[in-house]
Design an enzyme around this catalytic site. Structure first.
Site, PDB file in Angstrom:
ATOM      1  N   HIS A 143       0.840  -1.212   0.000  1.00 18.52           N
ATOM      2  CA  HIS A 143       0.000   0.000   0.000  1.00 18.52           C
ATOM      3  C   HIS A 143       0.871   1.257   0.000  1.00 18.52           C
ATOM      4  O   HIS A 143       0.830   2.078   0.929  1.00 18.52           O
ATOM      5  CB  HIS A 143      -0.871  -0.055   1.263  1.00 18.52           C
ATOM      6  N   GLU A 245      -0.795   1.331  -5.392  1.00 19.25           N
ATOM      7  CA  GLU A 245      -0.558   0.094  -4.647  1.00 19.25           C
ATOM      8  C   GLU A 245      -0.516  -1.122  -5.565  1.00 19.25           C
ATOM      9  O   GLU A 245      -1.388  -1.303  -6.405  1.00 19.25           O
ATOM     10  CB  GLU A 245      -1.690  -0.098  -3.621  1.00 19.25           C
TER      11      GLU A 245
HETATM   12  O1  TA6 Z   1      -6.271   1.364  -0.687  1.00 18.75           O
HETATM   13  C1  TA6 Z   1      -7.304   2.249  -0.493  1.00 18.75           C
HETATM   14  C2  TA6 Z   1      -7.912   2.008   0.865  1.00 18.75           C
HETATM   15  O2  TA6 Z   1      -8.381   0.704   0.969  1.00 18.75           O
HETATM   16  C3  TA6 Z   1      -8.990   3.062   1.035  1.00 18.75           C
HETATM   17  O3  TA6 Z   1     -10.283   2.560   0.858  1.00 18.75           O
HETATM   18  C4  TA6 Z   1      -8.663   3.710   2.346  1.00 18.75           C
HETATM   19  O4  TA6 Z   1      -9.488   3.357   3.360  1.00 18.75           O
HETATM   20  C5  TA6 Z   1      -7.215   3.374   2.547  1.00 18.75           C
HETATM   21  O5  TA6 Z   1      -6.946   2.184   1.889  1.00 18.75           O
HETATM   22  C6  TA6 Z   1      -6.614   3.430   3.928  1.00 18.75           C
HETATM   23  O6  TA6 Z   1      -6.990   2.378   4.746  1.00 18.75           O
HETATM   24  P1  TA6 Z   1      -6.564   2.362   6.263  1.00 18.75           P
HETATM   25  O7  TA6 Z   1      -7.140   1.093   6.845  1.00 18.75           O
HETATM   26  O8  TA6 Z   1      -5.066   2.375   6.309  1.00 18.75           O
HETATM   27  O9  TA6 Z   1      -7.161   3.596   6.891  1.00 18.75           O
END
Ligand code: TA6
Length: 274
Positions: A143, A245
């Site tokens: 991510h 990502e």
């Molecule tokens: O990758 C995008 C995502 O899944 C979004 O939907 C957003 O919520 C982000 O990741 C961050 O997630 P987190 O659990 O780290 O707050």
């Protein structure tokens, strides 16, 4: 080894690179090649830096599920302590290996035996290679949060045409060959190319993100309102970051015993807007 808040981290100060990696999550928190003017990765100074709480920024390893499929969101790999299993360095950079194995704690939330290895190479490029053993299916994402000069002045290419827009709850083939950001964005590209490029007019550079063994690429920026709502992000944090990502969502990782499944990324910075 040093502390960042309450988290023990490995700080790398090498002629080719400065970087930091947390034992929690085998998480690359920072990476900046010596010749780069700006950090490659974005890290929120408002992160909790507390054991068991995800850090906002760097390269969180989301595994064995992507998203809020079940608690904890994005899986448990990013909030657990990994074993630091190997270390090497040469004139090009530093190589670190971390391992996470199933335990009574993981089997309570996910009933599988597993060995997960993260190989991290930090130098002129930043590489994270995830190798999973066991018998199961696991969705995953590297991510990555990147530093940008201004979210309104970047574009991302190499994403392919098929997109699942999580905010509009729509799935479509698009004609756009580049993504620009006009507010909150949360998209899964399911037919991506091997390489994504983040072109940044303000910082005058291109970030090359090479994905390996991926089935999807996710692009995320929280926009102003969500950025202000998230307590681990500065109110204007969304302006200087973007997530691109490398992911396995539509084709989960599926190791077969000692035949592993992989997901990797290799990031480099080029001073030109290619
Ligand atoms: O990758 C995008 C995502 O899944 C979004 O939907 C957003 O919520 C982000 O990741 C961050 O997630 P987190 O659990 O780290 O707050």
């Amino acid at each position: 080894q040093r502390q960042m808040g309450e988290l023990p981290v490995i700080v790398i100060d090498h002629p080719k690179v400065r970087a930091a990696v947390s034992f929690q999550g085998a998480h690359v928190l920072a990476w900046q090649p010596a010749e780069a003017e700006h950090p490659g990765l974005w890290l929120s100074e408002n992160s909790a830096f507390t054991p068991g709480v995800p850090v906002r920024g760097g390269i969180p390893i989301c595994w064995p599920w992507f998203g809020p499929v079940q608690a904890p969101a994005h899986g448990f790999a990013r909030t657990m302590q990994w074993d630091f299993t190997a270390h090497n360095e040469n004139e090009d950079g530093v190589f670190l290996t971390f391992t996470l194995r199933d335990s009574a704690e993981t089997r309570k939330i996910w009933p599988h035996e597993f060995t997960l290895i993260a190989r991290i190479r930090l130098g002129n490029t930043c590489e994270v290679e995830l190798e999973a053993y066991g018998q199961y299916q696991a969705t995953a994402a590297l991510h990555s949060y990147f530093t940008v000069g201004d979210i309104a002045q970047i574009s991302v290419t190499g994403l392919g045409q098929h997109v699942v827009d999580k905010l509009a709850q729509r799935e479509e083939y698009t004609d756009d060959d580049k993504l620009v950001f006009h507010g909150r964005t949360d998209r899964i590209y399911t037919e991506p190319e091997q390489c994504s490029y983040i072109r940044d007019k303000k910082l005058k550079r291109t970030i090359e993100v090479v994905h390996f063994h991926h089935s999807d690429v996710v692009c995320w920026n929280p926009g102003a309102a969500l950025s202000a709502d998230m307590k681990d992000m500065p109110d204007d944090g969304y302006k200087t970051m973007v997530c691109v990502e490398s992911a396995r969502i539509n084709h989960p990782m599926a190791p077969q015993g000692d035949k592993p499944s992989h997901l990797s990324v290799r990031i480099s910075l080029s001073p030109k807007i290619a």
